[in-house]
Design an enzyme around this catalytic site. Structure first.
Site, PDB file in Angstrom:
ATOM      1  N   GLU A 293      14.564 -15.199   0.892  1.00  0.00           N
ATOM      2  CA  GLU A 293      14.855 -16.276   1.856  1.00  0.00           C
ATOM      3  C   GLU A 293      13.940 -17.473   1.597  1.00  0.00           C
ATOM      4  O   GLU A 293      14.158 -18.559   2.104  1.00  0.00           O
ATOM      5  CB  GLU A 293      14.574 -15.795   3.305  1.00  0.00           C
ATOM      6  CG  GLU A 293      15.588 -14.816   3.851  1.00  0.00           C
ATOM      7  CD  GLU A 293      15.091 -14.142   5.139  1.00  0.00           C
ATOM      8  OE1 GLU A 293      14.057 -14.571   5.715  1.00  0.00           O
ATOM      9  OE2 GLU A 293      15.739 -13.162   5.548  1.00  0.00           O
TER      10      GLU A 293
ATOM     11  N   ASP B 195       0.831  -1.203   0.000  1.00  0.00           N
ATOM     12  CA  ASP B 195       0.000   0.000   0.000  1.00  0.00           C
ATOM     13  C   ASP B 195       0.873   1.264   0.000  1.00  0.00           C
ATOM     14  O   ASP B 195       1.867   1.328   0.732  1.00  0.00           O
ATOM     15  CB  ASP B 195      -0.865  -0.028   1.273  1.00  0.00           C
ATOM     16  CG  ASP B 195      -1.967   1.005   1.255  1.00  0.00           C
ATOM     17  OD1 ASP B 195      -2.842   0.923   0.385  1.00  0.00           O
ATOM     18  OD2 ASP B 195      -1.953   1.893   2.132  1.00  0.00           O
TER      19      ASP B 195
HETATM   20  C1  NOJ Z   1      -4.450   2.904  -0.952  1.00  0.00           C
HETATM   21  C2  NOJ Z   1      -5.579   1.950  -0.729  1.00  0.00           C
HETATM   22  O1  NOJ Z   1      -5.830   1.254  -1.923  1.00  0.00           O
HETATM   23  C3  NOJ Z   1      -6.746   2.773  -0.265  1.00  0.00           C
HETATM   24  O2  NOJ Z   1      -7.927   2.013  -0.211  1.00  0.00           O
HETATM   25  C4  NOJ Z   1      -6.404   3.364   1.081  1.00  0.00           C
HETATM   26  O3  NOJ Z   1      -7.437   4.249   1.459  1.00  0.00           O
HETATM   27  C5  NOJ Z   1      -5.093   4.152   1.039  1.00  0.00           C
HETATM   28  N1  NOJ Z   1      -4.075   3.468   0.311  1.00  0.00           N
HETATM   29  C6  NOJ Z   1      -4.572   4.419   2.428  1.00  0.00           C
HETATM   30  O4  NOJ Z   1      -4.113   3.234   3.007  1.00  0.00           O
END
Ligand code: NOJ
Ligand code: CA
Length: 558
Positions: free
Chosen positions: A263, A214
């Site tokens: 790993e 993310d």
């Molecule tokens: C990207 C994610 O896909 C989204 O759903 C989220 O709100 C933001 N990152 C923050 O984590």
């Protein structure tokens, strides 16, 4: 081939499974609810493994299922090494992974390293420990400005709208790029770095095959004083030196992660969610020394338009050569308006994708939206995408041809972006997160025994899995057939453009002779004798002619 070589080539093959995989994104809370509390769960996924196997995907990617207050749909994580009790247990997770593996489906989980939730034990500790403490150093705390420090350190705005700083009881402020409940971690802190290595090993040890990272481009920050203003920040180039976005030093983290991935046998994979300024900068995330693959979101902001598709495909293939990775393709995910709806609305013409939801918001879907046209174009685009080299990421529900759900009242909405405005303004992202319809009848269309956490519209009945499975002309049947054939036809990671004599028709051949033709305009396209080799098309051929707004796959000649 000697035994040693044979083993080596098998190992290479096992290690490269992701390069041209079809990956299906599950948004766990909205997939299937096994215990009838209205929230999708891990046993629900387990109960649908047959469905996933029949669909023909190679892997699933699970959006966060960790303990969370759901301030941002689970992207506010309380504990990275556990399952939310409402969604199940670690044992349920293991059982699900085992069942998926038994059907040859790999498992990718979502890692959220930019921020924790404000309920994470580290953040609670930071609040209790006070200014200057080691616990606060895991996050980004600053003194405020103005008399009594009552003003935030800067005028920066968070992605979901409102100040990017929040004041705590003793007067300090913490930084949050996203919701108030998502304090950003300090990646200059060695303990933070170490803990994520533990998390990567924790899931890898449980048999997880890969990770989706993310906001991979935002972890490292340069917050040395004086901090720039919001206006100054917006003018700074995103060339690796920006204080917040896509800094060069973020790749030190991923080099360390790569050593952990390696790993394992086969090495664990990773795909970066990185919204960066140029294809070259994206390639850094996709390098073999880093995460290995990065999402290409170009099609999320493109119209159903031959010139735009051709440019995006060509750019991304060139980029794959740069990074040594494979290309990725995405038409829908949990953050954007579903592509059937985007393509049923007036063209974006270069505007941001969020406008799609605004259109639906503006006058109600029925007046604004060409439902059949949107779905027809979505099928053509999907069939084109599944014929491209590289890996395809599909989002749950798109295989049913679902449109964005606009019929959600403000009281029923959950997305923080809806409540705070910000970058995802309009209706926010709930419309693509509505629980799936499994049966045309019954409570919550078979999602669970007792309701769904977001309201399902009546038109879901026609798109229920049981209804579509029985209909050879349905969206589901098209996806199943495409994914099955894709396994047979998939070949080397390149394509050759073929002349069509039409600006609105794209046609390419893959190394084994498999051809894909898409007519983006409404005018039909004559296939001549090649029509005999068409193995799949998003609309039935009429004689030897591909209808407009349709894609055909042509099998290699003998
Ligand atoms: C990207 C994610 O896909 C989204 O759903 C989220 O709100 C933001 N990152 C923050 O984590
Ligand atoms: Ca449940």
């Amino acid at each position: 081939m000697t035994d040693a070589l044979l083993v080596e080539s098998r190992t290479d093959e096992a290690a490269a499974w992701w390069r041209q995989a079809a990956v299906y994104q599950i948004y766990p809370r909205s997939f299937a609810d096994a215990n009838g509390d209205g929230i999708g769960d891990i046993p629900g996924i387990l109960s649908r493994v047959e469905y996933l196997a029949d669909l023909g995907i190679d892997a699933v990617w699970l959006s966060p299922f960790y303990p969370s207050a759901l301030a941002d749909g689970g992207y506010d994580v309380d504990d990275y090494r556990n399952v939310d009790p409402r969604l199940g247990t670690l044992e349920d997770f293991d059982a699900m992974t085992e069942a998926l593996h038994a059907r040859g489906i790999r498992v990718i989980v979502d890692i959220v390293p930019n921020h924790t939730s404000n309920r994470h034990e580290w953040f609670q500790e930071a609040l209790a420990a006070g200014r200057g403490s080691a616990a606060r150093d895991r996050y980004i705390f600053r003194e405020g400005t103005g008399p009594d420090g009552a003003e935030p350190p800067t005028d920066w705005v968070s992605v979901f709208g409102g100040s990017a700083w929040e004041r705590v009881e003793d007067g300090q402020w913490y930084f949050h790029n996203f919701a108030v409940e998502q304090p950003d971690l300090n990646w200059a802190n060695p303990e933070v770095r170490e803990d994520f290595l533990t998390t990567l090993r924790f899931w890898s040890d449980r048999g997880v095959d890969g990770f989706r990272i993310d906001v991979a481009h935002m972890l490292t920050k340069d917050l040395s004083e004086p901090l720039p203003s919001r206006a100054e920040l917006a003018l700074l180039p995103q060339d690796g030196s920006h204080p917040l976005i896509d800094r060069d030093d973020v790749h030190e983290i991923y080099a360390e992660w790569r050593r952990v991935f390696d790993e394992y046998e086969p090495p664990r994979t990773a795909v970066a969610e990185a919204w960066v300024s140029t294809p070259e900068r994206r390639a850094r995330y996709a390098s073999a020394e880093g995460l290995g693959q990065a999402f290409n979101f170009d099609l999320l902001v493109a119209d159903f338009d031959a010139a735009q598709f051709r440019r995006i495909i060509a750019d991304n293939l060139a980029q794959a050569t740069l990074s040594g990775s494979s290309t990725t393709w995405v038409l829908s995910n949990h953050d954007v308006t579903r592509h059937a709806t985007r393509y049923g609305l007036p063209p974006l013409d270069g505007r941001a994708v969020k406008q799609g939801t605004e259109w639906v918001a503006a006058g109600g879907p029925e007046e604004q939206l060409d439902r059949d046209g949107g779905r027809r174009r979505a099928h053509a685009a999907t069939l084109l995408l599944l014929g491209l080299p590289g890996s395809a990421y599909l989002y749950q529900g798109e295989e049913l041809g679902l449109h964005e759900v606009a019929e959600i009242t403000p009281e029923q909405r959950q997305d923080p972006a809806f409540f705070r405005g910000g970058e995802f303004d309009g209706l926010g992202r709930d419309g693509c997160r509505v629980p799936l319809p499994w049966t045309a009848d019954g409570p919550s269309f078979g999602f669970g025994a007792d309701g769904a956490h977001l309201p399902q519209p009546a038109w879901f009945a026609a798109h229920a899995v049981d209804a579509e499975a029985a209909d050879p002309a349905s969206s589901l049947s098209l996806y199943r057939e495409a994914l099955r054939l894709r396994h047979e036809l998939q070949t080397g990671e390149s394509l050759e453009w073929l002349e069509t004599g039409r600006v609105d028709v794209l046609r390419f051949a893959r190394p084994n002779g498999w051809q894909v033709v898409t007519a983006f305009g409404t005018e039909p396209f004559e296939l001549g004798s090649d029509a005999e080799r068409v193995v799949l098309s998003s609309l039935p051929l009429v004689g030897g002619t591909l209808p407009g707004e349709a894609t055909a796959w042509i099998a290699p000649g003998v």
